[in-house]
Design an enzyme around this catalytic site. Structure first.
Site, PDB file in Angstrom:
ATOM      1  N   HIS A  43       0.864  -1.188   0.000  1.00 45.63           N
ATOM      2  CA  HIS A  43       0.000   0.000   0.000  1.00 45.63           C
ATOM      3  C   HIS A  43       0.898   1.234   0.000  1.00 45.63           C
ATOM      4  CE1 HIS A  43      -3.938   1.960   1.636  1.00 45.63           C
ATOM      5  NE2 HIS A  43      -3.187   2.857   0.999  1.00 45.63           N
ATOM      6  N   GLU A  70      -2.660  -1.695  -3.104  1.00 43.93           N
ATOM      7  CA  GLU A  70      -3.741  -0.920  -2.509  1.00 43.93           C
ATOM      8  C   GLU A  70      -3.397   0.559  -2.561  1.00 43.93           C
ATOM      9  OE1 GLU A  70      -5.042  -4.058   1.031  1.00 43.93           O
ATOM     10  OE2 GLU A  70      -3.938  -2.235   1.534  1.00 43.93           O
ATOM     11  N   HIS A 190      -7.972  -5.786   7.479  1.00 43.42           N
ATOM     12  CA  HIS A 190      -7.714  -4.766   8.487  1.00 43.42           C
ATOM     13  C   HIS A 190      -7.991  -5.339   9.879  1.00 43.42           C
ATOM     14  CE1 HIS A 190      -6.486  -0.511   8.893  1.00 43.42           C
ATOM     15  NE2 HIS A 190      -6.975  -0.689  10.103  1.00 43.42           N
TER      16      HIS A 190
END
Length: 238
Positions: A43, A70, A190
């Site tokens: 990410h 991401e 997450h």
């Protein structure tokens, strides 16, 4: 079976704290694959506080599993993804100031933007997943935007799991059912961990992929990376 994609951002955070190349992000990614990870997630953020854009370019030709990038689809991110052509791009609405992602897209409000970005990536042969809260309306509008998958934001599940796991999972089951009915694939991520992962996939067995970074890297400090990946894979096999 649900696939495990290891997010290696935290490895890059440790590297960046001292400069140089220790730990070696590329080598860790390759080791994760060797130890059983079925994908690698990164990410990159504009401030490059962990994964850098150059890391993404370096990783792409060496990885043999699925590569998931991401990020918030700002112009620089879009350019990066179109050049690298990962297996999957996950669209996340994080601002520059956020420490970590803490909410999904309002897919209704941003339907036009998400539709355009999704089409651009799909035209390049990249699977598109949109990061959403466990909300049926948000799932429905992700489908309208043309997404291949949604990724359910699981921090609320992880937070509420210790006190009432049935209540914690309920909105995710509803969102997952909606995704399935709309023909969407399903990812989750997450704050999933060895504590709460097995129950999540037991109740939502249609989960295609989980992306786990922070908890997995923390566990690896005590268990070692190979043993940690083995244990996470075991949770997904139950």
């Amino acid at each position: 079976m649900t696939k495990l994609s290891v997010n290696i951002n935290k490895v890059a955070t440790i590297r960046n704290a001292r400069g140089g190349n220790n730990p070696d992000v590329l080598q860790v990614a390759l080791d994760c694959e060797r130890f059983g990870a079925q994908g690698i997630t990164v990410h990159p953020r504009p401030d490059q506080r962990h994964i850098r854009y150059q890391d993404v370019y370096d990783l792409r030709p060496r990885l043999t599993t699925e590569f998931n990038i991401e990020g918030n689809p700002i112009s620089e991110f879009i350019k990066l993804v179109l050049e690298v052509k990962p297996t999957q791009v996950t669209l996340v609405p994080d601002g520059h100031e956020q420490i970590t992602s803490n909410h999904g897209w309002d897919t209704h409000r941003h339907i036009d933007f998400l539709t355009d970005v999704t089409a651009r990536f799909q035209d390049a042969g990249i699977r598109v997943s949109i990061f959403v809260n466990p909300d049926i309306e948000m799932v429905e509008y992700a489908a309208r935007a043309g997404a291949d998958r949604v990724e359910l934001y699981t921090e609320p599940y992880a937070t509420n799991y210790p006190s009432d796991r049935d209540a914690a999972i309920a909105p995710y089951i509803a969102a997952a059912t909606a995704a399935h009915d709309l023909g969407l694939g399903l990812n989750a991520g997450h704050d999933l961990s060895l504590v709460n992962l097995a129950y999540f996939v037991q109740r939502i067995p249609q989960t295609d992929e989980v992306s786990i970074g922070h908890a997995l890297i923390c566990d690896a400090l005590y268990l070692g990376l190979e043993e940690t990946i083995r244990r996470y894979r075991k949770q997904l096999e139950r």
